[in-house]
Design an enzyme around this catalytic site. Structure first.
Site, PDB file in Angstrom:
ATOM      1  N   HIS A  90       0.649  -0.869   0.086  1.00 11.48           N
ATOM      2  CA  HIS A  90       0.033   0.031  -0.377  1.00 11.48           C
ATOM      3  C   HIS A  90       1.041   1.027  -0.190  1.00 11.48           C
ATOM      4  O   HIS A  90       0.217   2.416   0.200  1.00 11.48           O
ATOM      5  CB  HIS A  90      -0.976  -0.105   1.294  1.00 11.48           C
ATOM      6  CG  HIS A  90      -2.167  -0.932   0.668  1.00 11.48           C
ATOM      7  ND1 HIS A  90      -2.862  -1.664   2.245  1.00 11.48           N
ATOM      8  CD2 HIS A  90      -2.617  -1.816   0.094  1.00 11.48           C
ATOM      9  CE1 HIS A  90      -3.496  -2.781   1.254  1.00 11.48           C
ATOM     10  NE2 HIS A  90      -3.321  -2.406   0.236  1.00 11.48           N
TER      11      HIS A  90
ATOM     12  N   THR B 111      -4.159  -8.189  10.818  1.00 13.74           N
ATOM     13  CA  THR B 111      -5.028  -7.267  10.154  1.00 13.74           C
ATOM     14  C   THR B 111      -5.766  -7.511  10.537  1.00 13.74           C
ATOM     15  O   THR B 111      -6.690  -8.902  10.184  1.00 13.74           O
ATOM     16  CB  THR B 111      -3.676  -7.237   8.482  1.00 13.74           C
ATOM     17  OG1 THR B 111      -5.326  -6.764   7.547  1.00 13.74           O
ATOM     18  CG2 THR B 111      -3.721  -8.979   8.477  1.00 13.74           C
TER      19      THR B 111
HETATM   20  N1  APR Z   1      -1.298  -7.493  18.101  1.00 10.31           N
HETATM   21  C1  APR Z   1      -1.151  -7.977  16.760  1.00 10.31           C
HETATM   22  N2  APR Z   1      -2.632  -7.901  16.252  1.00 10.31           N
HETATM   23  C2  APR Z   1      -3.362  -6.567  16.486  1.00 10.31           C
HETATM   24  C3  APR Z   1      -2.472  -5.445  17.419  1.00 10.31           C
HETATM   25  C4  APR Z   1      -1.632  -6.375  18.467  1.00 10.31           C
HETATM   26  N3  APR Z   1      -1.151  -5.614  19.273  1.00 10.31           N
HETATM   27  N4  APR Z   1      -3.579  -4.744  17.918  1.00 10.31           N
HETATM   28  C5  APR Z   1      -4.286  -4.434  17.329  1.00 10.31           C
HETATM   29  N5  APR Z   1      -4.540  -5.532  16.136  1.00 10.31           N
HETATM   30  C6  APR Z   1      -5.366  -6.060  15.391  1.00 10.31           C
HETATM   31  C7  APR Z   1      -6.751  -5.984  15.402  1.00 10.31           C
HETATM   32  O1  APR Z   1      -7.179  -6.510  16.127  1.00 10.31           O
HETATM   33  C8  APR Z   1      -7.321  -5.661  13.454  1.00 10.31           C
HETATM   34  O2  APR Z   1      -7.541  -6.943  13.228  1.00 10.31           O
HETATM   35  O3  APR Z   1      -4.916  -5.384  14.246  1.00 10.31           O
HETATM   36  C9  APR Z   1      -5.964  -5.290  13.512  1.00 10.31           C
HETATM   37  C10 APR Z   1      -5.547  -4.098  12.236  1.00 10.31           C
HETATM   38  O4  APR Z   1      -6.795  -4.438  11.561  1.00 10.31           O
HETATM   39  P1  APR Z   1      -7.242  -2.963  10.362  1.00 10.31           P
HETATM   40  O5  APR Z   1      -6.783  -1.643  11.391  1.00 10.31           O
HETATM   41  O6  APR Z   1      -8.183  -3.266   9.934  1.00 10.31           O
HETATM   42  O7  APR Z   1      -5.265  -3.048   9.784  1.00 10.31           O
HETATM   43  P2  APR Z   1      -5.408  -3.500   7.922  1.00 10.31           P
HETATM   44  O8  APR Z   1      -5.746  -4.909   8.081  1.00 10.31           O
HETATM   45  O9  APR Z   1      -3.725  -2.857   8.488  1.00 10.31           O
HETATM   46  O10 APR Z   1      -5.763  -1.968   6.883  1.00 10.31           O
HETATM   47  C11 APR Z   1      -5.167  -2.666   5.624  1.00 10.31           C
HETATM   48  O11 APR Z   1      -6.733  -0.645   4.993  1.00 10.31           O
HETATM   49  O12 APR Z   1      -6.838   0.944   5.859  1.00 10.31           O
HETATM   50  C12 APR Z   1      -6.626   0.177   4.846  1.00 10.31           C
HETATM   51  O13 APR Z   1      -4.628   0.257   3.769  1.00 10.31           O
HETATM   52  C13 APR Z   1      -5.226   0.964   4.819  1.00 10.31           C
HETATM   53  O14 APR Z   1      -3.186  -0.875   5.063  1.00 10.31           O
HETATM   54  C14 APR Z   1      -4.579  -0.415   5.615  1.00 10.31           C
HETATM   55  C15 APR Z   1      -5.171  -1.480   5.778  1.00 10.31           C
END
Ligand code: APR
Length: 227
Positions: free
Chosen positions: A104, A170
């Site tokens: 991304h 994620t």
């Molecule tokens: N360790 C592991 N996982 C964790 C922790 C932690 N300490 N804290 C939170 N999480 C998890 C949450 O439970 C959630 O499922 O990380 C995840 C974060 O999810 P999102 O906020 O949706 O992030 P992500 O999946 O990276 O988003 C994907 O969406 O907004 C766009 O381009 C942006 O790259 C991003 C993409």
């Protein structure tokens, strides 16, 4: 050497102090996603978009890689390791991982808003009037909603070659990144490390859920794989 592919999301950087996107007090809180992370938002209000990423960039320069980023580096002694990250931070790089694909984009890079091949390293604020060498406005080097994911095919090829897949922090809500798991060879182990979510929406895949925070779950899994 066996090949390990690691797909990371915002959760791996959460314990470094970078907010995730979709958790309760997430990054998007107070922001309409489409206002700050889409071509429509950019065309409507460039200053708002630039400010949003300027804040992110400033914050990134204050935080450090955590135990999870660091543990992944150890795997390189025993496996061929490829990281595919959805994160735009550089914490995998600073931890010392060798092979990192940023699906991304990258916060510490900017590019011409016209010519996608003109990409520059950028650590300070990006403002209206900052131009590329062809005199067009620079924009964040980020893949926004509604934009193609230029490195997707590269990521698919990497996942196809994996003997083990590890998915860390994620929500698997954003496509096409979330569809990468479907390209794995049949029944390879897919470890899913996330304290809040369990991956059960994918049938016929060999998913092993580890419901722990990244700084605990990743070093533990790394030790297990190395032994
Ligand atoms: N360790 C592991 N996982 C964790 C922790 C932690 N300490 N804290 C939170 N999480 C998890 C949450 O439970 C959630 O499922 O990380 C995840 C974060 O999810 P999102 O906020 O949706 O992030 P992500 O999946 O990276 O988003 C994907 O969406 O907004 C766009 O381009 C942006 O790259 C991003 C993409």
């Amino acid at each position: 050497m066996k090949k390990i592919v690691i797909l990371t999301g915002a959760g791996i950087s959460a314990e470094s102090g970078i907010k995730t996107f979709r958790d309760a007090d997430g990054l998007w809180e107070g922001h309409d996603i489409m206002e700050v992370a889409s071509p429509i938002g950019w065309n409507k209000n460039k200053k708002l978009v630039l400010n949003f990423y300027n804040q992110r960039r400033k914050q990134l320069l204050k935080v450090k890689p955590n135990k999870a980023h660091k543990a992944l580096v150890l795997l390189e002694k025993y496996f061929e390791v490829q990281i595919i990250t959805q994160n735009v931070d550089d914490l995998h790089e600073r931890a010392g991982s060798s092979n990192i694909l940023h699906l991304h984009g990258e916060l510490l890079k900017v590019r011409s808003s016209k010519n996608k091949n003109l990409i520059y390293s950028w650590k300070k604020d990006l403002n209206i009037g900052n131009l590329c060498e062809e005199n067009t406005q620079l924009r964040p080097h980020i893949v926004w909603f509604g934009e193609a994911v230029p490195l997707l095919q590269n990521a698919i090829e990497m996942v196809k070659a994996a003997d083990i897949l590890i998915v860390i922090g994620t929500s698997m809500q954003v496509y096409p990144a979330a569809s990468l798991v479907h390209y794995t060879k049949p029944l390879i182990p897919i470890y899913f490390i996330n304290p809040n979510e369990v991956l059960n929406k994918y049938q016929n895949l060999n998913i092993i859920n580890i419901s722990k925070k990244a700084t605990f779950g990743v070093p533990k899994l790394v030790n297990q794989l190395i032994e």
